[in-house]
Design an enzyme around this catalytic site. Structure first.
Site, PDB file in Angstrom:
ATOM      1  N   HIS A 150       0.555   5.086   6.773  1.00  0.00           N
ATOM      2  CA  HIS A 150       0.737   5.587   5.097  1.00  0.00           C
ATOM      3  C   HIS A 150       1.024   6.688   5.084  1.00  0.00           C
ATOM      4  O   HIS A 150       0.752   7.788   5.738  1.00  0.00           O
ATOM      5  CB  HIS A 150      -0.156   5.312   4.312  1.00  0.00           C
ATOM      6  N   ASP A 184      -3.495   6.850   9.915  1.00  0.00           N
ATOM      7  CA  ASP A 184      -3.358   5.841  10.578  1.00  0.00           C
ATOM      8  C   ASP A 184      -1.675   5.636  10.544  1.00  0.00           C
ATOM      9  O   ASP A 184      -1.436   4.394  11.498  1.00  0.00           O
ATOM     10  CB  ASP A 184      -3.499   4.721   8.970  1.00  0.00           C
ATOM     11  N   SER A 240       0.884  -0.835  -0.006  1.00  0.00           N
ATOM     12  CA  SER A 240       0.050  -0.327  -0.315  1.00  0.00           C
ATOM     13  C   SER A 240       0.822   1.547  -0.135  1.00  0.00           C
ATOM     14  O   SER A 240       0.508   2.504  -0.110  1.00  0.00           O
ATOM     15  CB  SER A 240      -1.076   0.050   1.110  1.00  0.00           C
TER      16      SER A 240
END
Length: 182
Positions: free
Chosen positions: A155, A152, A5
């Site tokens: 990221h 989060d 990701s």
């Protein structure tokens, strides 16, 4: 750029993820390259290994391997991660593709011993394979900085992705210097 990701630019607008930012920086330096985004959110080294043939379908001239973060988040063993990375690196070597291996650091909640074993996978592979370019920590200077990470805390933000691209750029230029002329 075979990754997870982070590579895929999770939470970012199209064009803000690391592959796009790296491509823009390289083009600004006069390198007419295309950086292929082969990032899949949630991917572990096993996932990257399983989809390697698919990722190589566009016939890249070099590969950045940026996997391992999800192995750590899931507490997978460093031995499993090592086996998957070895298989990926071996497959790329058979194709004579220059490789940049981007390391990762395990989350601290898994303990110091796990963290040492996890980090050693990357440094040992780099030591044992002097033909690869090694960038020790993909998120160097970004991880842990709230201003450079999404809520989060995993990221990168658009600014974090830009900084990632800027920091890894010298290693990528070394990688590109190893690409054989067509």
């Amino acid at each position: 750029m075979l990754g997870d990701s982070i590579t895929a630019g999770f939470g970012l607008a199209r064009g803000e993820g690391p592959p796009a930012r790296i491509e823009a920086l390289l083009r600004a330096r006069g390198r007419p390259v295309r950086v292929l985004d082969a990032g899949v959110s949630g991917d572990t080294t096993a996932g990257g290994r399983a989809r390697l043939e698919w990722a190589l379908a566009d016939r890249p001239h070099a590969v950045i391997v940026a996997l391992g973060g999800n192995d750590g988040l899931r507490g997978l063993t460093p031995a499993q991660m090592r086996g998957n990375l070895v298989a990926i690196l071996d497959a790329l070597a058979r194709r004579n593709l220059p490789v940049l291996l981007a390391g990762m650091i395990a989350p601290p909640n898994l303990g110091a011993e796990y963290g040492r074993e996890f980090a050693a996978v990357f440094s040992d592979l780099a030591r044992d394979r002097p033909d690869i370019v090694f960038y020790p920590f993909l998120l160097e200077g970004i991880a842990g900085d709230p201003a450079l990470n999404q809520p989060d805390r995993i990221h990168p933000t658009a600014r974090g992705a830009q900084l990632l691209a800027e920091r890894i750029l010298p290693a990528i230029e070394t990688l590109l210097d190893r690409v054989r002329p067509l």
